[in-house]
Design an enzyme around this catalytic site. Sequence first.
Site, mmCIF file in Angstrom:
data_model
loop_
_atom_site.group_PDB
_atom_site.id
_atom_site.type_symbol
_atom_site.label_atom_id
_atom_site.label_comp_id
_atom_site.label_asym_id
_atom_site.label_seq_id
_atom_site.Cartn_x
_atom_site.Cartn_y
_atom_site.Cartn_z
ATOM 1 N N ASP A 11 0.901 -1.122 -0.028
ATOM 2 C CA ASP A 11 0.110 -0.099 0.044
ATOM 3 C C ASP A 11 0.996 1.385 0.059
ATOM 4 O O ASP A 11 2.061 1.072 0.258
ATOM 5 C CB ASP A 11 -0.955 0.100 1.104
ATOM 6 N N SER A 12 0.215 2.314 -0.199
ATOM 7 C CA SER A 12 1.049 3.584 -0.073
ATOM 8 C C SER A 12 1.602 3.895 1.297
ATOM 9 O O SER A 12 2.408 4.763 1.387
ATOM 10 C CB SER A 12 0.169 4.765 -0.899
ATOM 11 N N TYR A 43 -0.299 8.613 -2.343
ATOM 12 C CA TYR A 43 -0.407 8.182 -3.766
ATOM 13 C C TYR A 43 -1.707 8.908 -4.586
ATOM 14 O O TYR A 43 -1.480 9.121 -5.554
ATOM 15 C CB TYR A 43 -0.421 6.919 -4.094
ATOM 16 N N GLY A 44 -2.747 9.034 -3.573
ATOM 17 C CA GLY A 44 -3.861 9.569 -4.185
ATOM 18 C C GLY A 44 -3.893 10.872 -5.158
ATOM 19 O O GLY A 44 -4.524 10.841 -6.380
ATOM 20 N N CYS A 74 -3.686 -0.901 -2.101
ATOM 21 C CA CYS A 74 -4.144 0.504 -2.304
ATOM 22 C C CYS A 74 -5.083 0.544 -3.477
ATOM 23 O O CYS A 74 -4.547 -0.001 -4.594
ATOM 24 C CB CYS A 74 -2.883 1.200 -2.732
ATOM 25 N N THR A 76 -5.850 3.441 -5.059
ATOM 26 C CA THR A 76 -5.097 4.124 -6.401
ATOM 27 C C THR A 76 -4.195 3.468 -7.134
ATOM 28 O O THR A 76 -4.189 3.304 -8.530
ATOM 29 C CB THR A 76 -4.363 5.187 -5.642
ATOM 30 N N GLU A 153 -6.569 8.843 9.594
ATOM 31 C CA GLU A 153 -5.238 8.603 10.235
ATOM 32 C C GLU A 153 -5.153 9.231 11.455
ATOM 33 O O GLU A 153 -4.516 8.937 12.556
ATOM 34 C CB GLU A 153 -4.173 8.938 9.302
ATOM 35 N N CYS A 185 -11.183 3.255 -1.195
ATOM 36 C CA CYS A 185 -10.101 3.657 -0.649
ATOM 37 C C CYS A 185 -9.695 2.828 0.824
ATOM 38 O O CYS A 185 -10.727 2.675 1.513
ATOM 39 C CB CYS A 185 -10.156 5.016 -0.030
ATOM 40 N N HIS A 187 -8.566 3.818 3.810
ATOM 41 C CA HIS A 187 -9.052 4.174 4.822
ATOM 42 C C HIS A 187 -10.551 4.384 5.265
ATOM 43 O O HIS A 187 -10.882 4.510 6.406
ATOM 44 C CB HIS A 187 -8.543 5.721 4.866
HETATM 45 N N1 DGL Z 1 -3.921 3.776 0.243
HETATM 46 C C1 DGL Z 1 -4.844 4.880 -0.827
HETATM 47 C C2 DGL Z 1 -5.689 4.396 -1.483
HETATM 48 O O1 DGL Z 1 -6.524 3.266 -1.151
HETATM 49 C C3 DGL Z 1 -5.080 6.147 0.165
HETATM 50 C C4 DGL Z 1 -3.864 7.061 0.702
HETATM 51 C C5 DGL Z 1 -2.987 7.705 -0.416
HETATM 52 O O2 DGL Z 1 -3.625 8.669 -1.127
HETATM 53 O O3 DGL Z 1 -1.876 7.194 -0.817
HETATM 54 O O4 DGL Z 1 -6.185 4.499 -2.455
#
Ligand code: DGL
Length: 269
Positions: A11-12, A43-44, A74, A76, A153, A185, A187
């Site tokens: 994941d990011s 990463y978004g 992730c 994204t 977060e 996403c 989160h």
């Molecule tokens: N893990 C990213 C996603 O699921 C969210 C956080 C990010 O923007 O890196 O898209």
Amino acid sequence: MSNSRPIGVFDSGIGGLTVVRAMTRHLPHENITYFGDTARVPYGPKSSQVVRDYAAQDTDVLMRLNVKAIVIACNTVSAVALDVVQRRAKVPVIGVIIPGAEAAVLATSKKRVGIIGTIGTVNSNAYTNAIRQLDPGVQVFAQPCPLFVPLAEEGWIDHKATELVAREYLFPLTLQKIDTLILGCTHYPLLSDVIGRILHHDVTLIDSGEATARAVSLMLDQHDLSNPSRMKPNLQFYVSDVPYKFSEVGERFLGQKLGMVHRIAGFAA
Ligand code: DGL
């Protein structure tokens, strides 16, 4: 090659731990090695070319850690770089978009599905395309919700600021009379209570991570890769920045203590 090798998840950053959490429920005997690119998160908002480059490097990290399959936690990355990871990895790969889209198509009765995610995920149209391929009759309405990431977060799960932001983001979707919403996403599952409340609980929430965990189980069966051991599995965590706060915040995402977190150096922000 042994089937006791771990499943690699990347994941990011920290959010992918919600996918690991779902995996520990659906695959209670699988060892898991997690890599969070905390040096370069988020990463978004980044361009798809940058995310594709990062995804290639993240894949290499997991391959060096000798994983037997890769789960792209992730959204994204799954949206813009699934092909990059599939080409690069020498093991089976799964992203979160197709399992999430499949679950949504199964759930919707009015054929009106909403998607929320990062700007990168929404702009890619990956969920929309996946849903339309499964059922061209489904109407899809997408809404980026970038502020949900820092709010989750921060642990502001039940905070009035989160409620306010969520009302603003979700209002256009309420006008579209959706009956199903993909939490696209990593989160967002943490915010499912406030999201459900604003949508008056008459909208089915689809957690892509949960849908993916079920799909991983099928993938392991198909490739004859399930771990035969019934021992307590080993969960390993790696990050690309110093693991300051990763364990503390990560515990909320994972739903259990993380233990030792290792740093892999060499990732420039
Ligand atoms: N893990 C990213 C996603 O699921 C969210 C956080 C990010 O923007 O890196 O898209």
